[in-house]
Design an enzyme around this catalytic site. Structure first.
Site, PDB file in Angstrom:
ATOM      1  N   SER A  47       0.854  -1.193   0.000  1.00  0.00           N
ATOM      2  CA  SER A  47       0.000   0.000   0.000  1.00  0.00           C
ATOM      3  C   SER A  47       0.895   1.250   0.000  1.00  0.00           C
ATOM      4  O   SER A  47       1.728   1.406  -0.882  1.00  0.00           O
ATOM      5  CB  SER A  47      -0.953  -0.053   1.191  1.00  0.00           C
ATOM      6  OG  SER A  47      -1.981   0.888   1.050  1.00  0.00           O
TER       7      SER A  47
ATOM      8  N   ASP B 233      -8.580  -6.265  -5.095  1.00  0.00           N
ATOM      9  CA  ASP B 233      -7.877  -5.162  -4.438  1.00  0.00           C
ATOM     10  C   ASP B 233      -8.495  -3.811  -4.798  1.00  0.00           C
ATOM     11  O   ASP B 233      -9.233  -3.679  -5.778  1.00  0.00           O
ATOM     12  CB  ASP B 233      -6.409  -5.190  -4.881  1.00  0.00           C
ATOM     13  CG  ASP B 233      -5.490  -4.387  -3.978  1.00  0.00           C
ATOM     14  OD1 ASP B 233      -5.965  -3.759  -3.022  1.00  0.00           O
ATOM     15  OD2 ASP B 233      -4.270  -4.402  -4.249  1.00  0.00           O
TER      16      ASP B 233
ATOM     17  N   HIS C 227      -6.925  -6.094  -0.661  1.00  0.00           N
ATOM     18  CA  HIS C 227      -5.801  -5.231  -0.299  1.00  0.00           C
ATOM     19  C   HIS C 227      -4.906  -5.879   0.757  1.00  0.00           C
ATOM     20  O   HIS C 227      -3.702  -5.673   0.756  1.00  0.00           O
ATOM     21  CB  HIS C 227      -6.327  -3.883   0.193  1.00  0.00           C
ATOM     22  CG  HIS C 227      -5.328  -2.779   0.113  1.00  0.00           C
ATOM     23  ND1 HIS C 227      -4.673  -2.439  -1.050  1.00  0.00           N
ATOM     24  CD2 HIS C 227      -4.846  -1.933   1.064  1.00  0.00           C
ATOM     25  CE1 HIS C 227      -3.846  -1.428  -0.822  1.00  0.00           C
ATOM     26  NE2 HIS C 227      -3.919  -1.113   0.456  1.00  0.00           N
TER      27      HIS C 227
END
Length: 353
Positions: A157, A301, A327
């Site tokens: 991320s 995601d 994610h």
């Protein structure tokens, strides 16, 4: 006859004795093989008495502060530094790495960036820039003795943004780069959220979210409720909220909201224009990265998996793995996620990548 019986009994005892010796020899060999590994041996190391924890001093324009690191395992050939998301998240998002990497004897290092829960918190927005965080990572690398022959950098991320920026400046220090669940362009991320993920929501839910965002009423409890129940459980971690693992719960509990909102914005449903990362984009610079690179995406995601596959073709030496997770695919598709990491690290280590 008596002599024959005695001979037979003697032969039996001899056979049993040999079998016992062979068994003991095999057990000894197994024990030697087990104890031969130094993966869990911290003896003689500076961080032995802290269990692998080191608070590393970081020099910044506003003074010297300390960041938290914790070494897991001991393998001088394969050492993975983990960059958490957020910004303002914690190493707790990697909580289940302990269930997969030790068996492969891959050393990995937890690390909380400055202003994250386990590190110092100067709480100075002037320090919240990608450039300053890159220099922080470099100082951590030097303190831990990571180098081009053993240093793998994994960023997930926001950590993926940081890892890409680090590689673009310091890739000569790297042996391998892993970008997990992050595209190379925030505008592309926002476009995917708005044009692909948003329309997948029930229309009445999407309209309510858009209405709250238009009013900038992000503190409204209803906003978080809508995202958590309709978006996060589909695209952040594909499990009912009550089944989210404790490490992810702790990540949310320990998240620093000030740095998060300043750089990313108030939600995972795109990065708002006021956030400092809103125009971040290094898509046209991916070709500069020559370090072996793994792009690790996920079908559900918040980041476009096809874009992540494209990223792997842009770097000079890339590979992509797309999980069936979201994610936090280390939790909702761990087998594919960790197989991808382990194969990549070992392939780079043995020169077959």
């Amino acid at each position: 006859m008596k002599t024959q019986v005695l001979c037979f009994i003697s032969l039996c005892f001899l056979a049993l004795s040999c079998a016992d010796k062979n068994s003991q020899s095999a057990e000894t060999e197994i024990e030697e093989n087990v104890t031969a590994s130094s993966y869990f041996d911290y003896s003689g190391s500076d961080d032995q008495w802290t269990g692998g924890v080191r608070m590393i001093p970081i020099e910044t324009p506003k003074g010297t502060f300390k960041v938290y690191t914790k070494r897991m395992g001991n393998n001088p050939k394969m050492r993975v530094l983990l960059l958490h998301g957020g910004p303002g998240g914690t190493h707790e998002q990697f909580g289940n790495f302990e269930g997969y990497l030790p068996d492969e004897e891959i050393e990995y290092i937890y690390y909380d960036q400055l202003d994250s829960y386990y590190s110092d918190k100067p709480n100075d927005p002037s320090l919240w820039t990608t450039e300053r965080f890159v220099e922080e990572v470099e100082q951590v690398r030097q303190a831990l003795g990571l180098h081009k022959d053993n240093f793998y950098l994994l960023g997930q991320s926001w950590g993926g943004i940081l890892a890409l920026e680090y590689a673009l400046k310091y890739q000569d220090n790297l042996k391998g780069l892993i970008i997990s669940n992050m595209v190379a362009s925030v505008p592309e991320y926002n476009k995917y959220a708005q044009e692909v993920l948003g329309p997948q929501l029930p229309q009445e839910i999407l309209k309510e979210i858009q209405h709250i965002e238009a009013d900038k009423d992000y503190a409204n409890p209803r906003y978080e409720e809508l995202l958590m129940t309709h978006f996060y459980t589909e695209h952040i971690l594909r499990l009912p909220l009550e089944k989210w693992p404790k490490s992810i719960q702790l990540l949310f509990e320990h998240l620093n909201p000030e740095i998060y909102v300043y750089m990313q914005g108030p939600s995972e449903f795109g990065i708002i224009e006021e956030a400092t990362l809103s125009d971040w984009d290094v898509s046209d610079r991916l070709k500069e990265i020559k370090t072996p690179t793994l792009m690790l995406g996920a079908k559900h995601d918040t980041m476009d998996p096809e874009y992540m596959e494209w990223m792997a073709t842009e770097v000079q030496n890339g590979r992509s793995v797309i999980t069936n997770g979201s994610h936090a695919s280390q939790f909702d598709d761990p087998d594919t996620y960790f197989d991808g990491i382990i194969s990549f690290v070992k392939d780079v280590d043995n020169g077959s990548f």
